[in-house]
Design a protein around this motif. Structure first.
Motif, short mmCIF file in Angstrom:
data_model
loop_
_atom_site.label_atom_id
_atom_site.label_comp_id
_atom_site.label_asym_id
_atom_site.label_seq_id
_atom_site.Cartn_x
_atom_site.Cartn_y
_atom_site.Cartn_z
N ARG A 59 0.86 -1.20 -0.03
CA ARG A 59 0.05 0.00 0.10
C ARG A 59 0.90 1.06 -0.04
NH1 ARG A 59 -5.26 -0.52 3.23
NH2 ARG A 59 -4.52 1.62 3.86
N ARG A 60 0.27 2.18 -0.82
CA ARG A 60 1.15 3.66 -0.74
C ARG A 60 0.86 4.40 0.52
NH1 ARG A 60 -0.18 6.59 -6.23
NH2 ARG A 60 -1.14 7.91 -4.62
N LYS A 61 1.77 4.82 1.20
CA LYS A 61 1.96 5.35 2.35
C LYS A 61 1.07 6.72 1.90
CE LYS A 61 4.57 6.68 6.28
NZ LYS A 61 5.78 6.66 6.93
N ALA A 62 -0.03 6.95 2.73
CA ALA A 62 -0.89 8.24 2.66
C ALA A 62 0.05 9.39 3.27
CB ALA A 62 -1.97 7.90 3.47
N ALA A 63 0.05 10.57 2.39
CA ALA A 63 0.58 11.69 2.55
C ALA A 63 0.00 12.36 3.81
CB ALA A 63 0.52 12.61 1.54
N ARG A 64 0.82 12.73 4.65
CA ARG A 64 0.38 13.16 6.08
C ARG A 64 0.21 14.61 5.69
NH1 ARG A 64 -0.21 10.22 10.86
NH2 ARG A 64 1.00 7.92 10.34
N VAL A 65 -1.20 15.16 5.99
CA VAL A 65 -1.28 16.47 5.90
C VAL A 65 -1.27 17.07 7.39
CG1 VAL A 65 -3.14 18.43 5.27
CG2 VAL A 65 -2.61 16.35 3.93
N PRO A 66 -0.50 18.11 7.59
CA PRO A 66 -0.32 18.52 9.08
C PRO A 66 -1.71 19.20 9.44
CG PRO A 66 0.96 19.89 7.73
CD PRO A 66 0.49 18.84 6.66
N ALA A 67 -2.07 19.02 10.65
CA ALA A 67 -3.38 19.76 11.23
C ALA A 67 -3.08 21.23 11.27
CB ALA A 67 -3.80 19.04 12.55
N ILE A 68 -4.31 21.89 11.16
CA ILE A 68 -3.93 23.38 11.07
C ILE A 68 -4.45 23.81 12.47
CG2 ILE A 68 -4.78 25.55 10.18
CD1 ILE A 68 -5.34 24.22 7.54
N ASP A 69 -3.68 24.51 13.19
CA ASP A 69 -3.82 24.67 14.69
C ASP A 69 -4.31 26.12 14.54
OD1 ASP A 69 -4.31 25.45 17.32
OD2 ASP A 69 -2.29 24.19 18.01
N TYR A 70 -5.70 26.51 14.31
CA TYR A 70 -5.88 27.78 14.26
C TYR A 70 -5.80 28.82 15.27
CZ TYR A 70 -8.17 26.23 10.02
OH TYR A 70 -8.55 25.87 8.57
N ALA A 71 -5.83 28.44 16.59
CA ALA A 71 -5.38 28.89 17.89
C ALA A 71 -4.23 29.46 17.86
CB ALA A 71 -6.00 27.83 18.86
N MET A 72 -3.24 28.37 17.55
CA MET A 72 -1.96 28.71 17.56
C MET A 72 -1.43 29.96 16.45
SD MET A 72 0.98 28.16 19.01
CE MET A 72 0.70 26.61 19.97
N LEU A 73 -2.05 29.60 15.39
CA LEU A 73 -1.79 30.73 14.35
C LEU A 73 -2.34 32.02 14.82
CD1 LEU A 73 -2.81 28.80 11.07
CD2 LEU A 73 -0.50 29.73 11.94
N GLY A 74 -3.54 31.90 15.39
CA GLY A 74 -3.98 33.45 15.88
C GLY A 74 -2.97 33.98 16.93
N GLN A 75 -2.42 33.13 17.77
CA GLN A 75 -1.57 33.71 19.04
C GLN A 75 -0.14 34.14 18.07
OE1 GLN A 75 -0.95 29.94 21.41
NE2 GLN A 75 -2.43 30.72 22.70
N VAL A 76 0.20 33.54 17.08
CA VAL A 76 1.32 34.09 16.50
C VAL A 76 1.19 35.49 15.87
CG1 VAL A 76 2.93 33.62 14.46
CG2 VAL A 76 2.44 31.74 16.05
#
Length: 137
Positions: A59-76
């Motif tokens: 099986r092809r390894k599924a590409a991992r899409v990083p989770a978007i942490d909206y709270a962390m982006l907002g803090q930045v």
């Protein structure tokens, strides 16, 4: 952001519903321990699948899409705004342009580049959060 989190969630749930149900097997603690030892650092499911179906079934390894942490982006974005880094850099650049601050041409160019970099970081954060830019620095 083009679609709401609710729509994204429902689309993901539908795509998972189209998959066949997983096959489960009960193992004793000793059997599982034996298989885990044989699997080594490979995931147990992948090891069992390879043993059952042979190496032809890879099986092809599924590409991992990083989770978007909206709270962390907002803090930045908030920290960037509170720091007034863009404003201070622009004031320094303006002082250099007006001759109130002696800088070599190379340093003046680096200062302008830093101003643009901060603007770009802010724009990327605003876009990642799905916000509308209010202009400014």
């Amino acid at each position: 952001m083009s679609s709401s989190p609710s729509k994204t969630f429902h689309a993901a749930a539908r795509s998972k519903a189209d998959r066949p149900a997983p096959f489960s097997i009960r193992l004793s603690a000793d059997e599982r321990a034996y298989l885990e030892r044989k699997a080594g650092n490979r995931p147990l499911g992948r090891y069992i699948r390879a043993k059952l179906l042979g190496d032809a079934e890879t099986r092809r390894k599924a590409a991992r899409v990083p989770a978007i942490d909206y709270a962390m982006l907002g803090q930045v974005l908030g920290v960037l705004g509170k720091s007034e880094l863009a404003t201070h850099l622009c004031l320094l650049a303006a002082a250099a342009e007006a001759g109130r601050l002696e800088l070599a041409e190379q340093d003046r160019a680096a200062l302008k580049d830093a101003c643009e970099d901060v603007r770009e970081v802010r724009a990327l954060l605003v876009a990642a959060l799905g916000l509308k830019s209010g202009g400014g620095s």
